[in-house]
Scaffold this motif. Sequence first.
Motif, short mmCIF file in Angstrom:
data_model
loop_
_atom_site.label_atom_id
_atom_site.label_comp_id
_atom_site.label_asym_id
_atom_site.label_seq_id
_atom_site.Cartn_x
_atom_site.Cartn_y
_atom_site.Cartn_z
N LEU A 70 16.25 -15.16 46.28
CA LEU A 70 17.56 -15.61 45.81
C LEU A 70 17.41 -16.69 44.74
O LEU A 70 18.12 -16.67 43.72
CB LEU A 70 18.39 -16.14 46.97
CG LEU A 70 18.84 -15.11 48.01
CD1 LEU A 70 19.48 -15.81 49.20
CD2 LEU A 70 19.78 -14.10 47.40
N ALA A 77 16.28 -15.16 41.52
CA ALA A 77 17.34 -14.37 40.91
C ALA A 77 18.48 -15.24 40.38
O ALA A 77 19.44 -14.73 39.82
CB ALA A 77 17.89 -13.36 41.91
N ARG A 78 18.35 -16.54 40.57
CA ARG A 78 19.37 -17.50 40.12
C ARG A 78 20.74 -17.19 40.75
O ARG A 78 21.77 -17.22 40.08
CB ARG A 78 19.46 -17.52 38.61
CG ARG A 78 18.20 -18.05 37.96
CD ARG A 78 18.34 -18.14 36.45
NE ARG A 78 17.19 -18.74 35.84
CZ ARG A 78 16.11 -18.06 35.46
NH1 ARG A 78 16.02 -16.77 35.64
NH2 ARG A 78 15.11 -18.70 34.88
N VAL A 79 20.70 -16.90 42.02
CA VAL A 79 21.92 -16.65 42.77
C VAL A 79 22.64 -17.99 42.98
O VAL A 79 22.00 -19.01 43.24
CB VAL A 79 21.58 -15.99 44.13
CG1 VAL A 79 22.80 -15.83 45.01
CG2 VAL A 79 20.92 -14.64 43.89
N SER A 138 26.52 -9.06 48.48
CA SER A 138 26.81 -9.96 47.36
C SER A 138 25.53 -10.49 46.74
O SER A 138 25.42 -10.62 45.52
CB SER A 138 27.73 -11.11 47.78
OG SER A 138 27.11 -11.94 48.71
N ALA A 139 24.52 -10.76 47.54
CA ALA A 139 23.23 -11.20 47.01
C ALA A 139 22.52 -10.06 46.31
O ALA A 139 21.89 -10.26 45.27
CB ALA A 139 22.36 -11.75 48.14
N ARG A 140 22.63 -8.86 46.86
CA ARG A 140 21.94 -7.70 46.28
C ARG A 140 22.42 -7.42 44.85
O ARG A 140 21.66 -6.93 44.03
CB ARG A 140 22.17 -6.46 47.15
CG ARG A 140 21.37 -5.27 46.67
CD ARG A 140 21.52 -4.03 47.54
NE ARG A 140 20.88 -4.23 48.83
CZ ARG A 140 21.54 -4.40 49.98
NH1 ARG A 140 22.84 -4.38 50.02
NH2 ARG A 140 20.88 -4.58 51.10
N SER A 141 23.66 -7.74 44.57
CA SER A 141 24.15 -7.50 43.21
C SER A 141 23.33 -8.28 42.18
O SER A 141 23.14 -7.83 41.06
CB SER A 141 25.63 -7.85 43.10
OG SER A 141 25.84 -9.23 43.26
N TYR A 142 22.80 -9.44 42.57
CA TYR A 142 21.94 -10.21 41.67
C TYR A 142 20.56 -9.57 41.57
O TYR A 142 19.95 -9.57 40.50
CB TYR A 142 21.81 -11.66 42.14
CG TYR A 142 23.09 -12.43 41.95
CD1 TYR A 142 23.35 -13.10 40.77
CD2 TYR A 142 24.06 -12.45 42.96
CE1 TYR A 142 24.53 -13.80 40.59
CE2 TYR A 142 25.25 -13.14 42.78
CZ TYR A 142 25.48 -13.81 41.60
OH TYR A 142 26.66 -14.49 41.44
N PHE A 143 20.07 -9.03 42.67
CA PHE A 143 18.77 -8.36 42.64
C PHE A 143 18.83 -7.14 41.74
O PHE A 143 17.88 -6.82 41.05
CB PHE A 143 18.34 -7.93 44.04
CG PHE A 143 18.15 -9.06 45.02
CD1 PHE A 143 17.79 -10.33 44.59
CD2 PHE A 143 18.34 -8.85 46.36
CE1 PHE A 143 17.61 -11.36 45.49
CE2 PHE A 143 18.16 -9.88 47.29
CZ PHE A 143 17.80 -11.14 46.84
N LYS A 200 20.35 -6.71 39.06
CA LYS A 200 20.35 -7.05 37.64
C LYS A 200 18.94 -7.11 37.06
O LYS A 200 18.77 -7.39 35.88
CB LYS A 200 21.07 -8.40 37.40
CG LYS A 200 22.54 -8.33 37.73
CD LYS A 200 23.19 -9.68 37.56
CE LYS A 200 24.65 -9.61 37.99
NZ LYS A 200 25.30 -10.92 37.94
N THR A 206 16.56 -9.24 37.85
CA THR A 206 15.97 -10.57 37.75
C THR A 206 14.93 -10.83 38.80
O THR A 206 14.21 -11.83 38.74
CB THR A 206 17.08 -11.66 37.85
OG1 THR A 206 17.79 -11.46 39.06
CG2 THR A 206 18.01 -11.58 36.67
#
Length: 102
Positions: free
Chosen positions: A26, A29-31, A92-97, A99, A101
């Motif tokens: 996280l 990924a800059r979450v 919600s965290a997976r959406s950053y993964f 991308k 990043t």
Amino acid sequence: MLSGIAYFIVQTVILDPLQTEISDRLVRARVPPQIITQVSECTKSSLPALVRRATDDPQWAIVIALDVWLKRKTPEKVVEEAAPSCKPVMDSARSYFAKGTV
């Protein structure tokens, strides 16, 4: 006494490694911090359910522990399977993964 031992084992063998791996991913990924906090709180709050499931189904606990240690599944997938109530937060965290990043 036995429940205390079960809590310790599940936390040490399953939960702590999962939380460490997920937190590292996280951060990379800059979450946003609030999502990191939500993920951490959800995984921590799932400990009683994980212990119950592990004591009811020791085979499940062994498979999950192996999945964590051998990295056969992504940490977020293991959390979702182990604690289905965490799925919305993990999504919600997976959406950053997704991308790219991480």
